[in-house]
Scaffold this active site. Structure first.
Site, PDB file in Angstrom:
ATOM      1  N   THR A 394      -7.115  49.594  11.314  1.00 21.43           N
ATOM      2  CA  THR A 394      -8.255  49.812  12.200  1.00 21.43           C
ATOM      3  C   THR A 394      -9.542  49.698  11.401  1.00 21.43           C
ATOM      4  O   THR A 394      -9.517  49.679  10.169  1.00 21.43           O
ATOM      5  CB  THR A 394      -8.121  51.209  12.844  1.00 21.43           C
ATOM      6  OG1 THR A 394      -6.889  51.258  13.529  1.00 21.43           O
ATOM      7  CG2 THR A 394      -9.215  51.532  13.818  1.00 21.43           C
ATOM      8  N   THR A 412      -9.172  47.834  16.597  1.00 19.10           N
ATOM      9  CA  THR A 412      -7.872  47.991  15.942  1.00 19.10           C
ATOM     10  C   THR A 412      -6.872  46.918  16.329  1.00 19.10           C
ATOM     11  O   THR A 412      -6.980  46.324  17.408  1.00 19.10           O
ATOM     12  CB  THR A 412      -7.262  49.373  16.304  1.00 19.10           C
ATOM     13  OG1 THR A 412      -6.071  49.587  15.548  1.00 19.10           O
ATOM     14  CG2 THR A 412      -6.918  49.476  17.778  1.00 19.10           C
ATOM     15  N   GLU A 431      -0.088  47.422  19.369  1.00 16.98           N
ATOM     16  CA  GLU A 431      -0.614  48.674  19.931  1.00 16.98           C
ATOM     17  C   GLU A 431       0.389  49.427  20.803  1.00 16.98           C
ATOM     18  O   GLU A 431       0.272  50.633  20.989  1.00 16.98           O
ATOM     19  CB  GLU A 431      -1.881  48.367  20.750  1.00 16.98           C
ATOM     20  CG  GLU A 431      -2.985  49.370  20.561  1.00 16.98           C
ATOM     21  CD  GLU A 431      -3.540  49.345  19.153  1.00 16.98           C
ATOM     22  OE1 GLU A 431      -3.589  50.415  18.529  1.00 16.98           O
ATOM     23  OE2 GLU A 431      -3.928  48.263  18.669  1.00 16.98           O
ATOM     24  N   SER A 458      -4.657  56.619  22.215  1.00 19.43           N
ATOM     25  CA  SER A 458      -5.282  56.273  20.936  1.00 19.43           C
ATOM     26  C   SER A 458      -5.874  57.509  20.279  1.00 19.43           C
ATOM     27  O   SER A 458      -6.203  58.490  20.945  1.00 19.43           O
ATOM     28  CB  SER A 458      -6.400  55.260  21.192  1.00 19.43           C
ATOM     29  OG  SER A 458      -7.156  55.072  20.024  1.00 19.43           O
TER      30      SER A 458
HETATM   31  N1  GLU Z   1      -3.757  52.341  16.784  1.00 16.08           N
HETATM   32  C1  GLU Z   1      -4.302  53.570  16.358  1.00 16.08           C
HETATM   33  C2  GLU Z   1      -5.031  54.259  17.474  1.00 16.08           C
HETATM   34  O1  GLU Z   1      -5.550  53.613  18.329  1.00 16.08           O
HETATM   35  C3  GLU Z   1      -5.182  53.435  15.180  1.00 16.08           C
HETATM   36  C4  GLU Z   1      -4.427  52.845  14.045  1.00 16.08           C
HETATM   37  C5  GLU Z   1      -4.963  53.134  12.672  1.00 16.08           C
HETATM   38  O2  GLU Z   1      -6.098  53.397  12.453  1.00 16.08           O
HETATM   39  O3  GLU Z   1      -4.205  53.068  11.742  1.00 16.08           O
HETATM   40  O4  GLU Z   1      -5.064  55.439  17.529  1.00 16.08           O
END
Ligand code: GLU
Length: 574
Positions: A394, A412, A431, A458
């Protein structure tokens, strides 16, 4: 008289925001943002140009094959947010990530390949942002990224590190670490490889990239040119839609079920921001499908009754309190948060001051609670908690323009290099593994289970903090899975209670947690507190956390950007 007026104008204080600024986790993306500001672009234009440039230069972290959340604060106007989160295809079912035994497959097996790819949201988000707040034509936002993709760019340390970690998974002359059906492959090298395109692009004959080597991405440049010329539909329909669907459905690993209709139907959504207070400040961020603002506000709310200012950043008691508030807030997060278009999410109840005071009442200044159960906020429906996992992939960036408008976005593709699949030169997200892989727990459905057309929960937490007069004074966001929420909460405490400049607030160590107890960030001042925290009843380990935040603060001389000292990020004045 005329001279007097001119003199007065000269001596009048320059508004703090008179000059714009940009900051991101990659120097080339930051430059792209500045170029757009200098060309007369708005904060939203600069932020979108950075999002698109990051697709090229930080492909391990984010891009047009992923999604994100944008906060936009107009000078003197409202705070608005856009949800560009990925969606599950309409063919997805709650059983998507179950193995033949009916149990959820391990995350390491679920993330690579076609089934984890959600319908990307970032191009629709960018189009909406440009329509609402853009000063430059859509096409202009793509110019820096096209130049980088065509002319080439050098590999950064974090990109080389991500490639080093993942080349074994890609196969093709090297032994894979995680097979498509799970487990660890120790057999003969897979000659063709499971992810031939990413291996061809981001490894050298199966060897990881090295820092400083040069990469070009002409395929992506061509697509960006087409989207720039024809608009966002050139991403969501036609040749690119076909290429994206083909990459997902013909993947060698876990082929997925996304259709062109899923892509054509995608919409970025405007959502109401979630706001609360911390001491004399107002703190605002992203509502569901992000758990960000709700959980950040819970953590801060539980800490409010303690004198963190007096305790200071070197006090183990302060970090004990932060650790307690964190674990109580995450227990609620895991139980109640999900896509509010599909499940009831009691956001108002979770950030209700009375409820938070009750939760905070569980915290003792002297002793760790030891177990951290979810509470029952006002308006909550019966629900079970979801199993947890951590992930990284991200990026966060900020633009402020000369009018004082602020655009602050977290973008992300979920894991480093996402699903490991590529279409037209951009990485496809994974995701959908942000859903709870288990659809139910203890016989009851989990809020964040997979459902057709749903957005996975998220942790991304783009946040803006306002002073008592209502003026925005600080903005922050981060990468690092669930640590994101804690990085943001810690930055706010460090900046406002401990008076650290934004960059130092980010650089200060982080306390996180795993199933055993607290985790203190290695290489910071926190591990020295291990004995004191253990004496308070915490189980403590010290570990690298792989964090990456980004912030900006309003100072007497204007907005100043703050890249994370752990990153290669930069900040530039307009
Ligand atoms: N996909 C994650 C989220 O949306 C973030 C992933 C990351 O920062 O490693 O919460």
């Amino acid at each position: 008289m005329k001279t007097m007026l001119a003199l007065a104008a000269l001596l009048a204080p320059v508004p703090a925001y008179a000059q714009g600024m940009v900051t991101s986790a990659d120097p080339r993306a930051t430059e792209a943002g500045r170029e757009i500001l200098r060309a007369g672009g708005s904060a939203a234009d600069a932020a979108m140009a950075m999002m698109i440039a990051l697709t090229v230069v930080e492909p391990q972290s984010s891009g047009i094959g992923g999604g994100g959340f944008l906060l936009h604060q107009s000078a003197g106007g409202p705070l608005e947010t856009i949800d560009g989160r990925e969606k599950a295809p309409m063919a997805a079912t709650p059983q998507r990530f179950l193995g033949p035994d009916g149990k959820p497959i391990p995350h390491v097996q679920a993330f690579p390949g076609g089934k984890s790819v959600g319908v990307p949201g970032n191009v629709r988000l960018a189009a909406l942002a440009n329509r609402k707040w853009g000063k430059l034509p859509w096409k202009a936002l793509f110019a820096p990224a096209i130049r980088l993709a065509e002319g080439g760019y050098t590999v950064t340390r974090p990109m080389a590190a991500a490639s080093t970690n993942l080349t074994p998974l890609w196969g093709g002359g090297r032994t894979a670490v995680a097979g498509p059906e799970g487990g660890t492959s120790t057999g003969t090298a897979d000659k063709v490889g499971r992810f031939p395109q990413v291996a061809a692009m981001y490894s050298r004959g199966g060897k990881p990239l090295t820092e400083g080597e040069r990469i070009t991405n002409p395929t992506l440049a061509k697509l960006l040119r087409k989207i720039a010329d024809e608009g966002p539909d050139a991403f969501y329909t036609g040749d690119n839609a076909k290429a994206l669907v083909a990459a997902v459905t013909t993947a060698k690993v876990a082929p997925g079920d996304m259709t062109e209709a899923d892509l054509a139907a995608y919409q970025a959504k405007e959502r109401a921001p979630v706001c609360g207070s911390y001491r004399s400040y107002k703190v605002c961020g992203m509502g569901p499908p992000s758990s960000g603002a709700t959980t950040v506000l819970q953590i801060l709310g539980m800490l409010e009754r303690f004198d963190l200012v007096k305790l200071g950043k070197d006090s183990p008691v302060a970090w004990h309190l932060i650790g307690e508030a964190m674990q109580l807030a995450y227990a609620d997060r895991d139980k109640y948060l999900g896509d509010a278009d599909f499940v009831d999410v009691p956001v108002a109840g979770l950030i209700d001051k009375g409820y938070i005071a009750k939760r905070s009442g569980l915290i003792s200044q002297a002793r760790a609670l030891g177990t951290y159960q979810p509470g029952t906020p006002p308006g909550a429906q019966p629900r079970t908690a979801a199993p947890q996992h951590n992930e990284h992939g991200t990026t966060h960036f900020v633009a402020v323009d000369a009018d004082g408008d602020i655009a602050t976005m977290t973008s992300t593709i979920e894991m480093p290099f996402g699903s490991q699949l590529i279409a037209n030169g951009y990485m496809l997200n994974n995701e959908l593994t942000d859903f709870s892989l288990a659809p139910e727990k203890d016989g009851a459905p989990v809020a964040n289970r997979v459902q057709p057309g749903k957005r996975p929960l998220s942790s991304m937490s783009p946040t803006i903090v306002y002073d008592a007069s209502g003026a925005p004074v600080f903005t922050v966001g981060a990468a690092g899975g669930k640590t994101i929420i804690m990085q943001v909460a810690k930055a706010i405490v460090a900046h406002f209670d401990w008076k650290l400049p934004a960059r130092d607030a980010l650089g200060l160590g982080l306390v996180f947690f795993n199933k055993d107890g607290l985790v203190l960030e290695q290489g910071t001042s926190l591990p020295a507190m291990q004995p004191a925290l253990e004496a308070m009843g915490h189980k403590v380990t010290v570990s690298k956390l792989g964090l990456k935040a980004n912030a900006a603060e309003k100072t007497a001389s204007g907005w100043v950007g703050a890249p994370d000292p752990r990153s290669v990020g930069t900040a530039l004045k307009q």
